[in-house]
Motif scaffolding. Sequence first.
Motif, mmCIF file in Angstrom:
data_model
loop_
_atom_site.group_PDB
_atom_site.id
_atom_site.type_symbol
_atom_site.label_atom_id
_atom_site.label_comp_id
_atom_site.label_asym_id
_atom_site.label_seq_id
_atom_site.Cartn_x
_atom_site.Cartn_y
_atom_site.Cartn_z
ATOM 1 N N ASN A 35 -72.266 53.693 44.638
ATOM 2 C CA ASN A 35 -72.743 53.537 43.282
ATOM 3 C C ASN A 35 -74.054 54.268 43.036
ATOM 4 O O ASN A 35 -74.215 54.959 42.035
ATOM 5 N N PHE A 45 -76.690 65.488 36.703
ATOM 6 C CA PHE A 45 -75.762 66.294 35.921
ATOM 7 C C PHE A 45 -76.162 66.287 34.443
ATOM 8 O O PHE A 45 -76.170 67.325 33.778
ATOM 9 N N GLU A 183 -80.695 42.612 29.747
ATOM 10 C CA GLU A 183 -79.770 43.754 29.728
ATOM 11 C C GLU A 183 -80.195 44.782 28.678
ATOM 12 O O GLU A 183 -80.104 45.983 28.903
ATOM 13 N N VAL A 184 -80.656 44.273 27.527
ATOM 14 C CA VAL A 184 -81.136 45.183 26.496
ATOM 15 C C VAL A 184 -82.352 45.944 27.016
ATOM 16 O O VAL A 184 -82.485 47.156 26.826
ATOM 17 N N GLU A 190 -83.638 52.886 30.360
ATOM 18 C CA GLU A 190 -82.927 54.100 30.782
ATOM 19 C C GLU A 190 -83.542 55.345 30.156
ATOM 20 O O GLU A 190 -83.332 56.453 30.641
ATOM 21 N N TRP B 36 -75.344 41.970 23.046
ATOM 22 C CA TRP B 36 -74.422 42.814 23.815
ATOM 23 C C TRP B 36 -74.193 44.139 23.107
ATOM 24 O O TRP B 36 -74.058 45.181 23.731
ATOM 25 N N VAL B 39 -76.841 46.445 23.942
ATOM 26 C CA VAL B 39 -76.881 46.948 25.312
ATOM 27 C C VAL B 39 -76.394 48.396 25.360
ATOM 28 O O VAL B 39 -76.873 49.199 26.146
ATOM 29 N N LEU B 42 -77.625 53.487 25.200
ATOM 30 C CA LEU B 42 -77.787 54.779 25.872
ATOM 31 C C LEU B 42 -77.426 55.973 24.988
ATOM 32 O O LEU B 42 -78.176 56.963 24.971
ATOM 33 N N ARG B 179 -64.367 39.761 44.875
ATOM 34 C CA ARG B 179 -65.276 40.297 43.867
ATOM 35 C C ARG B 179 -64.713 41.575 43.249
ATOM 36 O O ARG B 179 -65.201 42.665 43.513
ATOM 37 N N GLU B 182 -66.829 44.217 41.150
ATOM 38 C CA GLU B 182 -67.603 45.282 41.796
ATOM 39 C C GLU B 182 -66.893 46.639 41.639
ATOM 40 O O GLU B 182 -67.536 47.671 41.491
ATOM 41 N N LYS B 185 -67.555 48.802 38.640
ATOM 42 C CA LYS B 185 -68.734 49.673 38.566
ATOM 43 C C LYS B 185 -68.377 51.135 38.796
ATOM 44 O O LYS B 185 -68.993 52.027 38.221
ATOM 45 N N PHE B 186 -67.371 51.369 39.642
ATOM 46 C CA PHE B 186 -66.975 52.760 39.907
ATOM 47 C C PHE B 186 -66.486 53.434 38.626
ATOM 48 O O PHE B 186 -66.669 54.624 38.441
ATOM 49 N N LEU B 189 -69.266 55.073 36.750
ATOM 50 C CA LEU B 189 -69.769 56.330 37.303
ATOM 51 C C LEU B 189 -69.018 57.504 36.696
ATOM 52 O O LEU B 189 -69.605 58.448 36.175
ATOM 53 N N PHE B 193 -69.848 60.586 33.515
ATOM 54 C CA PHE B 193 -69.617 62.014 33.727
ATOM 55 C C PHE B 193 -68.717 62.599 32.648
ATOM 56 O O PHE B 193 -69.012 63.622 32.052
ATOM 57 N N ILE B 198 -73.061 61.081 27.423
ATOM 58 C CA ILE B 198 -74.389 61.667 27.617
ATOM 59 C C ILE B 198 -74.553 62.962 26.848
ATOM 60 O O ILE B 198 -75.668 63.382 26.586
#
Lengths: 263, 269
Positions: A35, A45, A183-184, A190, B36, B39, B42, B179, B182, B185-186, B189, B193, B198
């Motif tokens: 991760n 990137f 979380e916010v 970031e 939420w 959140v 980004l 779990r 978990e 999360k991958f 990632l 990309f 982004i």
Amino acid sequence: MQAILRHLRLVRLFWSTSLAAEMEYRLNFVVASINSVGTLAGGIFGLFLFYRTGYRPGGWRWEEALVVMGLFTLLEGFTRTLLTPNLGRIVAHVQTGTLDFVLLKPISSQFWLSMRNFSPWGLPDVALGLGVIAYSAWRLGVAPAAIAAGLVPVALSVVTLYSLWFILGTTTIWFVKTYNVTEVLRGLLEAGMYPLAAYPAGYRIFFTFVVPVAFLTTVPAEIVLGREGQSMLFVAAAVAMGLLAFSIAFWRFALRYYTSASS
Amino acid sequence: MTRIITRLSRTRRIASTLLSVWYAYMLEYRAEIFLWAMVGLLPLILMGLWMQAAASGATAFSPGDFARYFFAVFLARQFTAVWVIYDFEYDVVDGRLSPYLLQPIDPVWRYMAGHAAERLTRLPLLVGFSLAFFWLFPEARWLPAVGDVLLCALALALAFLLRFAIQYSVAMLAFWIERVSEIEKFWFLLFFFFSGTIAPLDLYPPAVRDAAMYTPFPYFAYFPAQLLTGRPAPIALGFVVMLGWLAFFFVVNRVLWRRGLKQHSGMGA
């Protein structure tokens, strides 16, 4: 002196027990490492997309921006090792009333709440962040002495980050369910992946005075890289110490309103 | 014939009951839902960076283009947010799945209704957010064409189903490992990309962009954003790829569900 030694001994005890508990989930380490590498690769990137056309965000060179990215990864590691496992649980303590037990202990409740747990899963981030910083500092030819001196501003940004988290965690006393608030905050932080100068003016004001993201990554990077003079160090120290003092005072103030959930 | 009608009315009754129950539940947590929604900031952070880059003339996009794009990405993420894996993991590990299995309805509808109802509670928030956004960024103001809005809505509905199918398939692994969240999360990632969160995929190296269009990722950000802002997008290819992945994960999900149930021991029940 005696008090410091006692606290250090306690930290060793706290961390060794929580480490033992976390070792139940050893496979997590692989997951966490993949991760961390993936997240960092994604971040780099994203940065590359800006530079590939020859654009220099905020006039920062590629390696200089990488230092900011490295600092961000380092702080992310710190967040995962100490902040989420501890401050993320204040909500649960308030909700279930177990904060009563914490308050009864013959030790500062803020210290206990902040240091009780240690999660090793943030360590890959710490290592990667340090690696990126070292690589870019070497490429930029930063003197080793300057890097060593950089420890001070980095430590200050750690204190700033901790204080921000703790202040938000404290609001739990009134609002109970503030899990999402952190979380916010994480979402806002970031913004620290990129040098502040790369943002428009409105963003820069917001990330300096409202949510001081600037002091987490950009300012330490500027000091290490010599883009800013030593006077900036005093500003960073004032911000860090001010926020820390406020977090302590705010916690004491909030406790007066704690009515306990269980009884 | 009457059999079909009774079945249909039964389905309608179940659906409206589940939806209204979940809507009431979600309204109780509206403050949390607001948080939420926040959140997913980004895209707005990156929007600032790209607008600044556009202002210096570094890209073919104008600051307004970027503002519109990231606004659309933000909206798309609001409509495609899925958390069934956390609910399902909790239900399996905690043993709450067992009583659900006794009911004459597949538990998936329960999760589906929760997600649908939450979308509805988010709607007024999004209207408020949009007004604030266009007030803050006047250069982003635009009126999307009706056809674009409809196409984008269709793409988002499909994208939501696809996201749900993917996450619910991974969630099935909870029958074997503890779990599973978990693994989730991958997903993120690769998501960052290839989804266009982004930066618009147009700014990627062309080979990367073309390859990404065959993965599920761009359909949760780049693709709907292009549709809504009326920018060029491979529309036919996009819908075919989405439907293909949806069919694939539907099959995977049903296979894992059957195998998993056989091995389910009903812990904690």
